[in-house]
Design a protein around this motif. Structure first.
Motif, PDB file in Angstrom:
ATOM      1  N   THR A  16       0.832  -1.208   0.000  1.00  0.00           N
ATOM      2  CA  THR A  16       0.000   0.000   0.000  1.00  0.00           C
ATOM      3  C   THR A  16       0.867   1.258   0.000  1.00  0.00           C
ATOM      4  O   THR A  16       0.481   2.268  -0.581  1.00  0.00           O
ATOM      5  CB  THR A  16      -0.999   0.022   1.180  1.00  0.00           C
ATOM      6  OG1 THR A  16      -0.300  -0.105   2.404  1.00  0.00           O
ATOM      7  CG2 THR A  16      -2.033  -1.062   1.041  1.00  0.00           C
ATOM      8  N   THR A  19       1.622   1.716  -3.606  1.00  0.00           N
ATOM      9  CA  THR A  19       0.456   2.230  -4.334  1.00  0.00           C
ATOM     10  C   THR A  19       0.241   3.701  -4.008  1.00  0.00           C
ATOM     11  O   THR A  19      -0.024   4.511  -4.910  1.00  0.00           O
ATOM     12  CB  THR A  19      -0.804   1.402  -4.003  1.00  0.00           C
ATOM     13  OG1 THR A  19      -0.544   0.033  -4.359  1.00  0.00           O
ATOM     14  CG2 THR A  19      -2.015   1.906  -4.759  1.00  0.00           C
ATOM     15  N   SER A  20       0.376   4.081  -2.754  1.00  0.00           N
ATOM     16  CA  SER A  20       0.250   5.496  -2.376  1.00  0.00           C
ATOM     17  C   SER A  20       1.299   6.339  -3.078  1.00  0.00           C
ATOM     18  O   SER A  20       1.015   7.453  -3.535  1.00  0.00           O
ATOM     19  CB  SER A  20       0.384   5.662  -0.863  1.00  0.00           C
ATOM     20  OG  SER A  20      -0.720   5.095  -0.208  1.00  0.00           O
ATOM     21  N   LEU A  49      -9.070   0.993  -7.286  1.00  0.00           N
ATOM     22  CA  LEU A  49      -8.204   0.361  -6.286  1.00  0.00           C
ATOM     23  C   LEU A  49      -8.878   0.347  -4.914  1.00  0.00           C
ATOM     24  O   LEU A  49      -8.810  -0.643  -4.189  1.00  0.00           O
ATOM     25  CB  LEU A  49      -6.855   1.081  -6.205  1.00  0.00           C
ATOM     26  CG  LEU A  49      -5.916   0.886  -7.385  1.00  0.00           C
ATOM     27  CD1 LEU A  49      -4.726   1.834  -7.269  1.00  0.00           C
ATOM     28  CD2 LEU A  49      -5.458  -0.552  -7.498  1.00  0.00           C
ATOM     29  N   SER A  50      -9.523   1.434  -4.561  1.00  0.00           N
ATOM     30  CA  SER A  50     -10.234   1.505  -3.272  1.00  0.00           C
ATOM     31  C   SER A  50     -11.518   0.693  -3.311  1.00  0.00           C
ATOM     32  O   SER A  50     -11.818  -0.045  -2.369  1.00  0.00           O
ATOM     33  CB  SER A  50     -10.558   2.961  -2.927  1.00  0.00           C
ATOM     34  OG  SER A  50      -9.378   3.699  -2.759  1.00  0.00           O
ATOM     35  N   LYS A  79      -5.871   9.644  -3.937  1.00  0.00           N
ATOM     36  CA  LYS A  79      -4.842   9.148  -3.021  1.00  0.00           C
ATOM     37  C   LYS A  79      -5.396   9.048  -1.596  1.00  0.00           C
ATOM     38  O   LYS A  79      -5.194   8.045  -0.910  1.00  0.00           O
ATOM     39  CB  LYS A  79      -3.617  10.049  -3.052  1.00  0.00           C
ATOM     40  CG  LYS A  79      -2.470   9.555  -2.183  1.00  0.00           C
ATOM     41  CD  LYS A  79      -1.238  10.453  -2.361  1.00  0.00           C
ATOM     42  CE  LYS A  79      -0.049   9.924  -1.598  1.00  0.00           C
ATOM     43  NZ  LYS A  79      -0.029  10.325  -0.204  1.00  0.00           N
ATOM     44  N   TYR A  82      -7.815   6.113  -1.290  1.00  0.00           N
ATOM     45  CA  TYR A  82      -7.088   4.845  -1.247  1.00  0.00           C
ATOM     46  C   TYR A  82      -6.465   4.620   0.130  1.00  0.00           C
ATOM     47  O   TYR A  82      -6.601   3.536   0.711  1.00  0.00           O
ATOM     48  CB  TYR A  82      -6.002   4.790  -2.337  1.00  0.00           C
ATOM     49  CG  TYR A  82      -5.167   3.555  -2.187  1.00  0.00           C
ATOM     50  CD1 TYR A  82      -5.657   2.323  -2.604  1.00  0.00           C
ATOM     51  CD2 TYR A  82      -3.939   3.600  -1.551  1.00  0.00           C
ATOM     52  CE1 TYR A  82      -4.923   1.162  -2.411  1.00  0.00           C
ATOM     53  CE2 TYR A  82      -3.190   2.448  -1.363  1.00  0.00           C
ATOM     54  CZ  TYR A  82      -3.686   1.236  -1.787  1.00  0.00           C
ATOM     55  OH  TYR A  82      -2.974   0.093  -1.577  1.00  0.00           O
ATOM     56  N   THR A  85      -9.108   3.828   2.731  1.00  0.00           N
ATOM     57  CA  THR A  85      -9.679   2.501   2.517  1.00  0.00           C
ATOM     58  C   THR A  85      -8.692   1.403   2.895  1.00  0.00           C
ATOM     59  O   THR A  85      -9.047   0.448   3.596  1.00  0.00           O
ATOM     60  CB  THR A  85     -10.114   2.337   1.049  1.00  0.00           C
ATOM     61  OG1 THR A  85     -11.013   3.393   0.714  1.00  0.00           O
ATOM     62  CG2 THR A  85     -10.797   1.000   0.822  1.00  0.00           C
ATOM     63  N   GLN A 126      -4.386  -5.558  -7.007  1.00  0.00           N
ATOM     64  CA  GLN A 126      -3.828  -4.218  -6.849  1.00  0.00           C
ATOM     65  C   GLN A 126      -2.589  -4.033  -7.731  1.00  0.00           C
ATOM     66  O   GLN A 126      -2.438  -3.013  -8.397  1.00  0.00           O
ATOM     67  CB  GLN A 126      -3.467  -3.990  -5.374  1.00  0.00           C
ATOM     68  CG  GLN A 126      -2.831  -2.666  -5.099  1.00  0.00           C
ATOM     69  CD  GLN A 126      -2.627  -2.452  -3.626  1.00  0.00           C
ATOM     70  OE1 GLN A 126      -3.338  -1.666  -3.041  1.00  0.00           O
ATOM     71  NE2 GLN A 126      -1.679  -3.140  -3.024  1.00  0.00           N
TER      72      GLN A 126
END
Length: 160
Positions: A16, A19-20, A49-50, A79, A82, A85, A126
């Motif tokens: 994560t 991804t962020s 994604l969320s 962002k 996401y 979540t 993801q």
């Protein structure tokens, strides 16, 4: 497949963060980029994604609150959505599941699988969409950060 919650949480936190990091490179101007007319835009992929975290894991039996959805998002909102979540999911997961649960079998979207395998699938999903996003980001003229090793720009900077 995951057999211990601690192992999943460790991987989830690392993934994560990646991804962020990717989402932080989006610009509002890039969000309409798509590969073809009937495909997701960068905005829709980022929001997806969320949505997928909530949808997939609710389908696996976690008690997750549905996302409040909007018609349009800017890059910062994607962002933030996401991160909210992803962090909320892992808290609920740790409250509701344990190591023993990960070895239990269930039917997930028509297939027999373990709960630990569902967590692995969530990570794969993801990663799949992050890859799609990097292509669209390049098409939109954005810099792409390295996800699994350095990006082209990062590699060039390392070579000097």
């Amino acid at each position: 497949m995951f057999r211990q919650m601690e192992d999943f949480v460790h991987v989830w936190e690392r993934e994560t963060a990646q991804t962020s990091k990717l989402l932080s490179y989006l610009s509002d101007e890039s969000l309409s980029q798509k590969v073809a007319p009937d495909h997701f835009t960068l905005e829709k992929l980022g929001v997806h994604l969320s949505q997928a975290i909530t949808f997939m894991m609710s389908s696996a039996g976690l008690d997750l609150a549905p996302l409040e959805e909007h018609d349009a998002y800017n890059a910062n909102e994607i962002k933030a959505l996401y991160e909210q979540t992803a962090n909320g999911f892992v808290r609920v997961l740790q409250e509701q599941w344990n190591d023993e649960k990960l070895s239990e079998t269930t039917t997930f979207f028509g297939s027999e699988t373990t709960y630990g395998s569902i967590l692995y699938l969530l990570l794969q999903h993801q990663t799949h969409h992050r890859g799609q996003m990097t292509v669209l980001m390049r098409q939109a003229g954005l810099t792409v950060p390295g996800m699994v090793g350095p990006s082209r720009e990062e590699w060039a900077a390392m070579k000097g």
